[in-house]
Design a protein around this motif. Structure first.
Motif, PDB file in Angstrom:
ATOM      1  N   GLU A 113      25.072  45.349  46.886  1.00 54.42           N
ATOM      2  CA  GLU A 113      25.616  44.705  45.685  1.00 54.42           C
ATOM      3  C   GLU A 113      26.648  43.656  46.052  1.00 54.42           C
ATOM      4  O   GLU A 113      26.620  42.524  45.558  1.00 54.42           O
ATOM      5  CB  GLU A 113      26.233  45.756  44.762  1.00 54.42           C
ATOM      6  CG  GLU A 113      26.783  45.156  43.475  1.00 54.42           C
ATOM      7  CD  GLU A 113      27.476  46.185  42.601  1.00 54.42           C
ATOM      8  OE1 GLU A 113      28.029  45.801  41.552  1.00 54.42           O
ATOM      9  OE2 GLU A 113      27.467  47.379  42.980  1.00 54.42           O
ATOM     10  N   SER A 116      25.181  40.636  47.742  1.00 55.17           N
ATOM     11  CA  SER A 116      24.507  39.747  46.793  1.00 55.17           C
ATOM     12  C   SER A 116      25.506  38.915  46.003  1.00 55.17           C
ATOM     13  O   SER A 116      25.282  37.723  45.769  1.00 55.17           O
ATOM     14  CB  SER A 116      23.639  40.575  45.843  1.00 55.17           C
ATOM     15  OG  SER A 116      23.075  39.756  44.838  1.00 55.17           O
ATOM     16  N   LYS A 117      26.626  39.522  45.597  1.00 57.91           N
ATOM     17  CA  LYS A 117      27.609  38.829  44.778  1.00 57.91           C
ATOM     18  C   LYS A 117      28.495  37.905  45.606  1.00 57.91           C
ATOM     19  O   LYS A 117      28.902  36.840  45.141  1.00 57.91           O
ATOM     20  CB  LYS A 117      28.473  39.845  44.024  1.00 57.91           C
ATOM     21  CG  LYS A 117      27.724  40.624  42.964  1.00 57.91           C
ATOM     22  CD  LYS A 117      28.564  41.756  42.398  1.00 57.91           C
ATOM     23  CE  LYS A 117      29.763  41.275  41.648  1.00 57.91           C
ATOM     24  NZ  LYS A 117      30.504  42.405  41.021  1.00 57.91           N
ATOM     25  N   PRO A 119      28.076  36.469  49.129  1.00 58.12           N
ATOM     26  CA  PRO A 119      27.327  36.327  50.384  1.00 58.12           C
ATOM     27  C   PRO A 119      28.159  35.779  51.538  1.00 58.12           C
ATOM     28  O   PRO A 119      28.077  36.297  52.666  1.00 58.12           O
ATOM     29  CB  PRO A 119      26.192  35.370  50.004  1.00 58.12           C
ATOM     30  CG  PRO A 119      26.654  34.670  48.764  1.00 58.12           C
ATOM     31  CD  PRO A 119      27.517  35.647  48.047  1.00 58.12           C
TER      32      PRO A 119
END
Length: 823
Positions: A113, A116-117, A119
Motif C-alpha cells: 500500500e 503504491s502511494k 513510490p
C-alpha cells in the motif's frame, strides 16, 4: 549558472533557506538545507519534487508517520572508531534513538500500500541497512532514564547492591548523630544533612565544630556555620567512595565492550544516516510547502512556462498572518513571446512580479514545491541572471549606473536560449535619452540571442520596441484611475502608463506645476500616456465584466448540476417508495379484506344477534388497531411523496422526460362500461358483487346480503367473473327497504360509556349507508369534550366521511356534530 553571487539575497531565497533550516529536526537535515543548490537536470528536479510532494501528502494524511528521535549520531559512532576509545552513556542514547528512528521509517514505507502511494520515498527507504541488534544491545545496557542498568553485568549489580547497603548504614548513623547534636545544642533545630564534595555532612555553628568531632569540609560565606563530616561515618563514607570508583570502572568496562561490539557496523551506520538526513530535509521541504501553499506543477523539459495563480511565497505568508488577500500572478513565456516588458505606475507591483518569477523559478529548480495552480506548466533553465537594486560599490569604484552596465555586459556575454534574465527598472540611472537608447540596444541583442526574461521599465521607447519586435511582448500592472490606486494585477498584451500626473495630483502637488510639466513633456507624449491610461481603464472595466460573467456562469452550472443530481435522486427515491408503498398496501388490503369477509361471515352466522355483533366488532377493532400501528409509515411515505412532487414541479423544466411522465400521469383511466348483471368489485378490494341497477353515474350492487349504491368510477369489472350466490339480493331486499323506512338521521349517545358510544356510532353509520342517507347528526353533549373528541377521531379514520362540524351555536353548538357522508 546563477548571477550575481548575491542572487539569493536579492530575490529573498536566503529567508526561504532559513525557514527550511528551522523546520529540520536534527543537524543531518540542517546540513542538507545549507547544501541546497540550483539544479539543471530535469530528471533530478522531477525526483526531488516528487519526493517532496509525497512527503507533503504524508504529513497531511498519515498520523503514524515517525517524527521523533531524529538525532545525529555521527559524533557518537565516531568515538568507537579507534580501538580502546570509550563512548559515553549519552552517546549510546543518541545512537539508539537514531537507529530506532531508521527502523520505524523503514517499517512505515514497507508494504504494497505504501509503495503504491509513495513510490519515490519507498524506493529511497528500500535501500537502507538497519541495525536491530545494536538497538537491542543498547536497550540491554541503558534504561529509560538514560542510566546504565544494574543488569548490564553481574559485577555491576553486585557493586551497586553493596553501595546501597553502605549508604543506608551511613544515613542511619548520621541521623542518630544529628538528633544528638540538636539535643546537645550543637546544631540548630532545623538543621538537615547536606553534601559537600559528595560527602554527607552536618551543619553546626563554627564555635561547636570541635565538640562534634570529625572532618570539616566547608564553611558558610559568613563563617558562622561549619559543615562537618562526623568521625563515626568517615570510614563508612570512604568505603562507599571506593565502591563508587569500582562502579565507574565496571561501567567503563561495559562501554568498551559495547564499542568493540558496534565497531564493525560503524561505516554501514554512517551510510544509513544519509537516508535519515534525506528524510529530515524532505520533511522540512514538505512543511515549507504546507506553509506557502506549495504544489507540484506540470514539469516540462523546455524553457517555456505558463503559470496560473502564482504567488510570491514570502508575501503570501506575510499576508496570511494578517488575513490579507494576495493578488495571484498569471504569466506565460514561450517561443513566440520570450521576453515580457512590464510597465506601469510606481508601487504598482512591477518589482514584486519580477521577484516572484525569479524566486519561484529558483525554488522549483532547487526541488521545492511552489505556490501556484496545480495545472500550471513549468520549465527548466540552465541559467538565471538578475539585475535589481542598487549596484553601487565603493570598494570596486562603481556608481549605480556603472554597476547596472557591468551586469548587462555579463548578460550579453553569457546569455543564451536557455537563460532566464530578470532586469528591474531597465535603463535608469543616467540621462533618460541615452539610457533608454542603450537599454533598447541591449534588449535587441538579448532578443537576438533567444533569451527568456522579465523586464520592468518606464521608458516609452522600450514599450514601442516591445510592441514592434517579435519575441517580445508588453505587459502592464493595472491601475484604478478613479481611486488612483494600484490593483497589483498583470495584464499582458498592452503597455502600461506610469500615471505620474495622476499620482502627483493625488499627493497634492500644485496644479500650476502639473500644467507646466504637461507642457514641457509635449502634447504628443501626453496624448500617448493618456491613451495608455484609457486602455488600462477599459481593460479594468472589461476584466471586471468578464469576472462577473464567469461568476454567473459558474453559479448557473452549479445550479444545473445540483438540480440534475436532485432529479436523479428523486426519481430513484420515487421508484423505491412506490415499490415499498405498493407492497405494504397490498398487505394491508389483503389483511383488511380477510377481516371484513370474516366479519360478514360471522354476522351471517350470528343472524344479527346483538351480543355476537358486539364481539365481532371488538375483534374488528383489534384488527384496525394493528393497522393503525403502521400509520407513521404511511405518514412517512405521504410526506416523502409530497416532497418529491414539490421538487418535481421545480425541476420539471430541466427534464423533458419528467414533463412527459407528468402528462402521462394526467391521462384518465379507460371508462368502465357496465351493464345490469355484470360481476364487479370495488377498486382495491376482491369481494365480488352483481350490478342490479344503473342510474346515471351510480350503480346499485349486491354484495352477498348487502346492497349498496356506489359511484361507477369506484368499481371495476371483476377479473374472475365469479358470481355471488343467486338470490342473495332478493332475500335481503325487503330488509333493506324496512331499514330505509325506519332509519333516523340523528343519534343520541349522551350518558354512554366511550366504548358503547363508539359502537353505537359505528352501527349508526352502517345503517345510514344502507339507507342511502348522507346527512347525519350525532348528539354527544359538551361536558369535558372527551366523548366528542373520540367520536371525531373515529370519523377522521373513515374515508367516506366528507366532513364533520359543530352545530350552530343556537342549536347545540359543540354538543352536536353534523356529519356529511360521500360514497
Amino acid at each position: 549558472m546563477i548571477y550575481p553571487q548575491t542572487f539569493e539575497q536579492k530575490i529573498g531565497f536566503d529567508r526561504i533557506r532559513q525557514m527550511l533550516t528551522e523546520q529540520c529536526l536534527c543537524e543531518l537535515g540542517r546540513e542538507k538545507a545549507a547544501q541546497l543548490q540550483f539544479n539543471v537536470s530535469f530528471q533530478a528536479i522531477q525526483q526531488l519534487l516528487q519526493l517532496t510532494a509525497e512527503m507533503k501528502t504524508i504529513l497531511m494524511f498519515e498520523e503514524n508517520f515517525p517524527q521523533d528521535n531524529y538525532t545525529d549520531g555521527r559524533k557518537s559512532i565516531s568515538k568507537v572508531k579507534i580501538e580502546g576509545a570509550c563512548p559515553e552513556v549519552d552517546d549510546l542514547v543518541i545512537l539508539g534513538k537514531s537507529l530506532l528512528c531508521l527502523i520505524l521509517l523503514s517499517k512505515f514505507f514497507s508494504g504494497p500500500e505504501k509503495k503504491s502511494k509513495y513510490p519515490e520515498l519507498s524506493v529511497l527507504a528500500s535501500g537502507i541497512q538497519l541495525f536491530p541488534q545494536v538497538v537491542a544491545e543498547i536497550d540491554r545496557i541503558v534504561d529509560k532514564n538514560n542510566k546504565v542498568k544494574d543488569t548490564a553485568s553481574p559485577d555491576l549489580k553486585e557493586i551497586r547492591q553493596q553501595i546501597r547497603q553502605k549508604q543506608t548504614e551511613v544515613n542511619r548513623r548520621l541521623m542518630q548523630i544529628l538528633r544528638q547534636a540538636k539535643a546537645d545544642g550543637l546544631a540548630d533545630d532545623d538543621a538537615e544533612i547536606t553534601f559537600r564534595d559528595n560527602r554527607p555532612v552536618i551543619p553546626v555553628s563554627a564555635a561547636n565544630k570541635r565538640k562534634l568531632g570529625g572532618m570539616v569540609h566547608d564553611e558558610s560565606a559568613t563563617g558562622k556555620t561549619a559543615f562537618v563530616e562526623p568521625a563515626a561515618v568517615v570510614e563508612l563514607n570512604n568505603k562507599v567512595r571506593e565502591l563508587q570508583i569500582a562502579e565507574e570502572r565496571e561501567i567503563r568496562k561495559i562501554l568498551l565492550a559495547f564499542a568493540d561490539f558496534v565497531r564493525p557496523f560503524m561505516e554501514d551506520i554512517l551510510g544509513s544516516y544519509n537516508f535519515l538526513a534525506e528524510i529530515d530535509f524532505t520533511r522540512a521541504k514538505a512543511k515549507l510547502a504546507l506553509s506557502t501553499n506549495g504544489v507540484l506543477p506540470i514539469l516540462q523539459e523546455t524553457q517555456s512556462f505558463n503559470w496560473r495563480n502564482a504567488m510570491h511565497p514570502l508575501l503570501y505568508m506575510a499576508h496570511k498572518s494578517i488575513k490579507k488577500e494576495i493578488v495571484p500572478l498569471k504569466i506565460q513565456l514561450g517561443n513566440e513571446n520570450r521576453i515580457l516588458v512590464i510597465s506601469g505606475p510606481n508601487a504598482g507591483g512591477k518589482s514584486v512580479c519580477l521577484k516572484t518569477v525569479g524566486l519561484v523559478q529558483y525554488m522549483l529548480q532547487c526541488g521545492l514545491l511552489v505556490p501556484m495552480g496545480e495545472n500550471s506548466e513549468a520549465g527548466i533553465f540552465n541559467s538565471i541572471f538578475i539585475d535589481i537594486g542598487d549596484e553601487q560599490s565603493i570598494d570596486n569604484d562603481l556608481s549605480t549606473y556603472s554597476g547596472h552596465l557591468e551586469n548587462l555586459k555579463f548578460f550579453v556575454r553569457h546569455a543564451n536560449s536557455k537563460t532566464l534574465i530578470l532586469i528591474d527598472e531597465f535603463g535608469t540611472g543616467t540621462e533618460p535619452a541615452l539610457g533608454g537608447a542603450i537599454a533598447e540596444a541591449v534588449l535587441e541583442k538579448l532578443n537576438d540571442q533567444g533569451v527568456f526574461g522579465v523586464i520592468t521599465t518606464h521608458y516609452a521607447n522600450l514599450k514601442h520596441f516591445a510592441s514592434e519586435t517579435p519575441g517580445i511582448i508588453n505587459g502592464a500592472m493595472l491601475f484604478d484611475s478613479q481611486s488612483i490606486r494600484p490593483l497589483y494585477q498583470l495584464s499582458v498584451g498592452k503597455p502600461g502608463s506610469s500615471f505620474a500626473i495622476d499620482i502627483a495630483r493625488k499627493i497634492g502637488l500644485p496644479a500650476e506645476i502639473l500644467e507646466k510639466a504637461t507642457e514641457k513633456a509635449g502634447q504628443e507624449h501626453f496624448n500617448y500616456d493618456r491613451q495608455l491610461r484609457e486602455i488600462a481603464r477599459d481593460k479594468t472595466y472589461w476584466e471586471t465584466k468578464r469576472q462577473k460573467i464567469r461568476k454567473v456562469e459558474k453559479n448557473l452550472d452549479d445550479l444545473y448540476d445540483k438540480y440534475h443530481s436532485e432529479l436523479e435522486d428523486i426519481q430513484k427515491e420515487r421508484k423505491k417508495i412506490l415499490a415499498e408503498a405498493k407492497a405494504e398496501a397490498q398487505l394491508i388490503l389483503k389483511n383488511s379484506n380477510a377481516a371484513v369477509e370474516r366479519t360478514i361471515k360471522e354476522i351471517r352466522e350470528a343472524q344479527a344477534d346483538k351480543e355476537k355483533m358486539r364481539a365481532v366488532r371488538e375483534n374488528l377493532e383489534k384488527v384496525k388497531a394493528e393497522f393503525a400501528k403502521n400509520t407513521f409509515i404511511n405518514d412517512k411515505f405521504e410526506k416523502k411523496k409530497n416532497e418529491i412532487i414539490h421538487a418535481g414541479k421545480n425541476l420539471a423544466k430541466y427534464s423533458p422526460e419528467l414533463q412527459q411522465s407528468q402528462v402521462n400521469k394526467k391521462k384518465p383511466d379507460k371508462k368502465v362500461e357496465l351493464r345490469v348483471g355484470d360481476v364487479v368489485t370495488l377498486k382495491g378490494f376482491n369481494t365480488p358483487g352483481e350490478v342490479v341497477k344503473l342510474e346515471g353515474k351510480h350503480a346499485t350492487v349486491a354484495f352477498g346480503n348487502m346492497i349498496s349504491t356506489i359511484e361507477i368510477e369506484k368499481i371495476q369489472i371483476s377479473e374472475t367473473q365469479e358470481r355471488p350466490k343467486a338470490g342473495a339480493g332478493v332475500k335481503v331486499g325487503q330488509s333493506i327497504t324496512n331499514r330505509k323506512l325506519n332509519f333516523k338521521s340523528d343519534l343520541d349517545v349522551r350518558g354512554q360509556r366511550a366504548d358503547d358510544a363508539l359502537m353505537s356510532v359505528q352501527q349508526f353509520i352502517d345503517e345510514a349507508i344502507m339507507a342511502g342517507n348522507r346527512q347525519l347528526t350525532i348528539l354527544h353533549g359538551k361536558g369535558n369534550g372527551i366523548l366528542r373528541q373520540l367520536i371525531r377521531e373515529y370519523l377522521a379514520t373513515l374515508s367516506f366521511v366528507k366532513s364533520y362540524t359543530d352545530a350552530h351555536a343556537d342549536r347545540g353548538g359543540a354538543g352536536i356534530t353534523h356529519v356529511v357522508l360521500e360514497y
